[in-house]
Motif scaffolding. Sequence first.
Motif, PDB file in Angstrom:
ATOM      1  N   GLN A  99       0.329   5.557 -10.437  1.00  0.00           N
ATOM      2  CA  GLN A  99      -0.074   4.923  -9.172  1.00  0.00           C
ATOM      3  C   GLN A  99       0.461   5.648  -7.932  1.00  0.00           C
ATOM      4  OE1 GLN A  99       1.105   0.839  -8.643  1.00  0.00           O
ATOM      5  NE2 GLN A  99       0.232   0.450  -6.853  1.00  0.00           N
ATOM      6  N   VAL A 100      -0.369   5.652  -6.904  1.00  0.00           N
ATOM      7  CA  VAL A 100       0.002   6.417  -5.658  1.00  0.00           C
ATOM      8  C   VAL A 100       0.898   5.502  -4.890  1.00  0.00           C
ATOM      9  CG1 VAL A 100      -0.474   7.683  -3.594  1.00  0.00           C
ATOM     10  CG2 VAL A 100      -1.728   8.008  -5.949  1.00  0.00           C
ATOM     11  N   ILE A 101       1.999   5.811  -4.285  1.00  0.00           N
ATOM     12  CA  ILE A 101       2.873   5.015  -3.478  1.00  0.00           C
ATOM     13  C   ILE A 101       3.071   5.520  -2.317  1.00  0.00           C
ATOM     14  CG2 ILE A 101       5.260   4.029  -3.469  1.00  0.00           C
ATOM     15  CD1 ILE A 101       3.670   2.793  -5.871  1.00  0.00           C
ATOM     16  N   VAL A 102       2.943   4.924  -1.185  1.00  0.00           N
ATOM     17  CA  VAL A 102       2.922   5.337  -0.035  1.00  0.00           C
ATOM     18  C   VAL A 102       4.338   4.640   0.834  1.00  0.00           C
ATOM     19  CG1 VAL A 102       2.069   5.804   2.400  1.00  0.00           C
ATOM     20  CG2 VAL A 102       0.500   5.845   0.491  1.00  0.00           C
ATOM     21  N   PHE A 103       5.342   5.163   1.398  1.00  0.00           N
ATOM     22  CA  PHE A 103       6.389   4.797   1.619  1.00  0.00           C
ATOM     23  C   PHE A 103       7.047   5.425   3.000  1.00  0.00           C
ATOM     24  CE2 PHE A 103       7.988   7.747  -1.462  1.00  0.00           C
ATOM     25  CZ  PHE A 103       9.274   8.252  -0.709  1.00  0.00           C
ATOM     26  N   THR A 104       7.917   4.884   4.000  1.00  0.00           N
ATOM     27  CA  THR A 104       8.354   5.587   4.856  1.00  0.00           C
ATOM     28  C   THR A 104       9.792   5.780   4.725  1.00  0.00           C
ATOM     29  OG1 THR A 104       6.915   4.471   6.353  1.00  0.00           O
ATOM     30  CG2 THR A 104       8.589   5.347   7.402  1.00  0.00           C
ATOM     31  N   HIS A 105      10.312   7.015   4.967  1.00  0.00           N
ATOM     32  CA  HIS A 105      11.745   7.418   4.709  1.00  0.00           C
ATOM     33  C   HIS A 105      12.180   8.324   5.925  1.00  0.00           C
ATOM     34  CE1 HIS A 105      15.663   7.977   3.275  1.00  0.00           C
ATOM     35  NE2 HIS A 105      15.501   9.489   3.097  1.00  0.00           N
ATOM     36  N   ALA A 106      13.137   8.147   6.598  1.00  0.00           N
ATOM     37  CA  ALA A 106      13.443   8.950   7.552  1.00  0.00           C
ATOM     38  C   ALA A 106      12.533   9.266   8.648  1.00  0.00           C
ATOM     39  CB  ALA A 106      14.171  10.192   7.257  1.00  0.00           C
ATOM     40  N   ARG A 107      11.757   8.274   9.029  1.00  0.00           N
ATOM     41  CA  ARG A 107      10.520   8.282  10.063  1.00  0.00           C
ATOM     42  C   ARG A 107       9.371   8.998   9.633  1.00  0.00           C
ATOM     43  NH1 ARG A 107      14.261   8.705  15.293  1.00  0.00           N
ATOM     44  NH2 ARG A 107      15.376   7.040  14.951  1.00  0.00           N
ATOM     45  N   LYS A 108       9.405   9.331   8.348  1.00  0.00           N
ATOM     46  CA  LYS A 108       8.158  10.126   7.815  1.00  0.00           C
ATOM     47  C   LYS A 108       7.393   9.472   6.828  1.00  0.00           C
ATOM     48  CE  LYS A 108       8.986  15.102   8.058  1.00  0.00           C
ATOM     49  NZ  LYS A 108       9.155  16.288   7.284  1.00  0.00           N
ATOM     50  N   THR A 109       6.240   9.306   6.732  1.00  0.00           N
ATOM     51  CA  THR A 109       5.498   8.490   5.718  1.00  0.00           C
ATOM     52  C   THR A 109       5.195   9.752   4.457  1.00  0.00           C
ATOM     53  OG1 THR A 109       4.292   7.312   7.443  1.00  0.00           O
ATOM     54  CG2 THR A 109       3.080   7.425   5.013  1.00  0.00           C
ATOM     55  N   ARG A 110       5.487   9.187   3.531  1.00  0.00           N
ATOM     56  CA  ARG A 110       5.450  10.098   2.059  1.00  0.00           C
ATOM     57  C   ARG A 110       4.433   9.416   1.258  1.00  0.00           C
ATOM     58  NH1 ARG A 110       9.849  13.538   2.914  1.00  0.00           N
ATOM     59  NH2 ARG A 110      11.120  12.655   4.123  1.00  0.00           N
ATOM     60  N   ARG A 111       3.842  10.164   0.564  1.00  0.00           N
ATOM     61  CA  ARG A 111       2.655   9.744  -0.457  1.00  0.00           C
ATOM     62  C   ARG A 111       3.259  10.428  -1.677  1.00  0.00           C
ATOM     63  NH1 ARG A 111      -2.968   8.201  -0.261  1.00  0.00           N
ATOM     64  NH2 ARG A 111      -4.003   8.616  -1.849  1.00  0.00           N
ATOM     65  N   VAL A 112       3.366   9.561  -2.782  1.00  0.00           N
ATOM     66  CA  VAL A 112       3.575  10.273  -4.160  1.00  0.00           C
ATOM     67  C   VAL A 112       2.972   9.625  -5.143  1.00  0.00           C
ATOM     68  CG1 VAL A 112       6.258  10.890  -3.351  1.00  0.00           C
ATOM     69  CG2 VAL A 112       5.773   8.599  -4.424  1.00  0.00           C
ATOM     70  N   ARG A 113       2.850  10.474  -6.270  1.00  0.00           N
ATOM     71  CA  ARG A 113       2.121   9.644  -7.454  1.00  0.00           C
ATOM     72  C   ARG A 113       3.330   9.564  -8.360  1.00  0.00           C
ATOM     73  NH1 ARG A 113      -0.163  12.326 -12.048  1.00  0.00           N
ATOM     74  NH2 ARG A 113       0.328  14.179 -11.227  1.00  0.00           N
ATOM     75  N   THR A 114       3.279   8.095  -8.694  1.00  0.00           N
ATOM     76  CA  THR A 114       4.254   7.901  -9.500  1.00  0.00           C
ATOM     77  C   THR A 114       3.760   7.404 -10.862  1.00  0.00           C
ATOM     78  OG1 THR A 114       5.445   7.039  -7.686  1.00  0.00           O
ATOM     79  CG2 THR A 114       6.346   6.195  -9.582  1.00  0.00           C
ATOM     80  N   GLY A 115       4.543   7.678 -12.053  1.00  0.00           N
ATOM     81  CA  GLY A 115       4.378   7.179 -13.432  1.00  0.00           C
ATOM     82  C   GLY A 115       5.196   6.118 -13.726  1.00  0.00           C
ATOM     83  N   PHE A 116       4.900   5.059 -14.531  1.00  0.00           N
ATOM     84  CA  PHE A 116       5.567   3.934 -14.979  1.00  0.00           C
ATOM     85  C   PHE A 116       5.267   3.791 -16.503  1.00  0.00           C
ATOM     86  CE2 PHE A 116       4.489   3.245 -10.533  1.00  0.00           C
ATOM     87  CZ  PHE A 116       5.712   2.811  -9.943  1.00  0.00           C
ATOM     88  N   GLY A 117       6.585   3.486 -16.952  1.00  0.00           N
ATOM     89  CA  GLY A 117       6.795   3.173 -18.187  1.00  0.00           C
ATOM     90  C   GLY A 117       7.976   2.144 -18.606  1.00  0.00           C
ATOM     91  N   TRP A 118       7.999   1.714 -19.783  1.00  0.00           N
ATOM     92  CA  TRP A 118       9.195   0.747 -20.076  1.00  0.00           C
ATOM     93  C   TRP A 118       9.411   0.880 -21.796  1.00  0.00           C
ATOM     94  CZ3 TRP A 118       4.776  -0.684 -17.626  1.00  0.00           C
ATOM     95  CH2 TRP A 118       3.811  -1.319 -18.283  1.00  0.00           C
ATOM     96  N   LEU A 119      10.504   0.580 -22.162  1.00  0.00           N
ATOM     97  CA  LEU A 119      10.772   0.612 -23.301  1.00  0.00           C
ATOM     98  C   LEU A 119      11.934  -0.414 -23.726  1.00  0.00           C
ATOM     99  CD1 LEU A 119      13.353   2.657 -24.393  1.00  0.00           C
ATOM    100  CD2 LEU A 119      11.351   3.913 -23.103  1.00  0.00           C
TER     101      LEU A 119
END
Length: 143
Positions: A99-119
């Motif tokens: 999933q692509v996640i958009v968040f703000t950190h240190a007044r900058k908007t960042r967009r990252v592609r994140t992979g999720f799994g569980w076991l």
Amino acid sequence: MTYANWFSYVTEDFVSQNREIYRALRISRALFPGRKLRFVGDAGLDDQKIFAQVALLNGEFVFRACHDRQVEVYNARLDRWEPELLFDLVASMPFEFEQVIVFTHARKTRRVRTGFGWLKIRLPETHQVLWALVAHDLTMVTT
């Protein structure tokens, strides 16, 4: 919402960090009897004693792992638990979704592609069964 009080190592009433955390967990259970409790913490709570304390209170937890501990992973094909190092498992596991996640950190908007799994894992010493949730920033991975 409850929280552990910050504490000083030099005050007379300070016993230990684990005791302060357990006190906060017990107060949460007393304030919310009969409710499902889920405790969230950073890597400082990655401690098997704290895992056991949460289990005593019939709670759940989400803590960031910082220790590369020996765990056991269930092999359904062979119907047995097998020993592995946690970080080796995490490095080799497939992701259930991305999933692509958009968040703000240190007044900058960042967009990252994140992979999720569980076991499903368990601790060899106590046989406490846990779930490991893994989230990787795939934008930092080079292929």
